[in-house]
Design a protein around this motif. Sequence first.
Motif, PDB file in Angstrom:
ATOM      1  N   HIS A 198       0.606  -1.302  -0.042  1.00 53.59           N
ATOM      2  CA  HIS A 198       0.134   0.245  -0.392  1.00 53.59           C
ATOM      3  C   HIS A 198       0.867   1.203  -0.097  1.00 53.59           C
ATOM      4  N   THR A 199       1.350   1.588  -0.994  1.00 56.19           N
ATOM      5  CA  THR A 199       2.604   2.496  -1.304  1.00 56.19           C
ATOM      6  C   THR A 199       1.376   3.976  -1.123  1.00 56.19           C
TER       7      THR A 199
ATOM      8  N   ALA B  22      -0.367   4.516   0.774  1.00 56.60           N
ATOM      9  CA  ALA B  22      -1.296   5.339   2.037  1.00 56.60           C
ATOM     10  C   ALA B  22      -0.533   6.210   1.905  1.00 56.60           C
ATOM     11  N   ASN B  23       0.915   6.724   1.826  1.00 53.74           N
ATOM     12  CA  ASN B  23       1.247   7.966   2.242  1.00 53.74           C
ATOM     13  C   ASN B  23       1.050   9.645   1.375  1.00 53.74           C
ATOM     14  N   PRO B  24       0.527  10.387   2.229  1.00 54.02           N
ATOM     15  CA  PRO B  24      -0.166  11.328   1.499  1.00 54.02           C
ATOM     16  C   PRO B  24       0.846  11.922   0.345  1.00 54.02           C
ATOM     17  N   VAL B  25       2.093  11.826   0.116  1.00 55.69           N
ATOM     18  CA  VAL B  25       2.750  12.349  -1.213  1.00 55.69           C
ATOM     19  C   VAL B  25       2.613  11.487  -1.989  1.00 55.69           C
ATOM     20  N   TYR B  26       1.889  10.450  -2.271  1.00 59.12           N
ATOM     21  CA  TYR B  26       0.899   9.848  -3.119  1.00 59.12           C
ATOM     22  C   TYR B  26      -0.370  10.189  -3.294  1.00 59.12           C
TER      23      TYR B  26
ATOM     24  N   SER C   4      -2.899   8.311  -6.748  1.00 57.36           N
ATOM     25  CA  SER C   4      -4.034   7.700  -5.993  1.00 57.36           C
ATOM     26  C   SER C   4      -5.319   7.714  -6.156  1.00 57.36           C
TER      27      SER C   4
ATOM     28  N   GLU D  96      -3.494   2.065  -6.995  1.00 59.72           N
ATOM     29  CA  GLU D  96      -1.887   1.713  -7.169  1.00 59.72           C
ATOM     30  C   GLU D  96      -1.556   0.124  -8.159  1.00 59.72           C
TER      31      GLU D  96
ATOM     32  N   ASP E 110       4.115  16.609  -2.327  1.00 59.34           N
ATOM     33  CA  ASP E 110       4.855  17.060  -0.760  1.00 59.34           C
ATOM     34  C   ASP E 110       5.682  18.447  -1.469  1.00 59.34           C
TER      35      ASP E 110
ATOM     36  N   THR F 155       9.328  17.061  -0.740  1.00 54.80           N
ATOM     37  CA  THR F 155       9.547  15.874  -1.246  1.00 54.80           C
ATOM     38  C   THR F 155      10.774  16.047  -2.335  1.00 54.80           C
TER      39      THR F 155
END
Length: 124
Positions: A32-33, A35-39, A43, A48, A96, A99
């Motif tokens: 669940h990559t 799930a990180n808000p950066v993505y 998403s 994914e 972000d 990032t």
Amino acid sequence: MKPFKEKTFKMVETGMMLVALWWGVVLALPAHTFANPVYGAMSHLMPEKVWSALCIVIGLTIGIGMFLQQKLVQTIGLLASIGFWIFVAVALWLGDHFTTGTSYAVWAVLASWLYIHLIKEGDG
């Protein structure tokens, strides 16, 4: 000098293929990559697993074009790669601003460089 240049381009193209395939594998894992808000931007657009399939298709297209030495297939793979990596860099930056995701634009630059080289070589 030409054999050295050809090896250099093949190494870069192989690297592009491997990075795309690696992203495809990582996104296919149940980690669940996204799930990180950066993505977040990615998403919201597609799940994914769809991104994973897209990466694998791009990687395979580049690899098949290289292996068969088909300029049309190489062109399709490189143009898809350019668009994909620009989108990833912008999407990660939107997720972000601090990032290092914008560093993925380097892959778009490399794909552009390979595409220009392919076109300069002849009927690509």
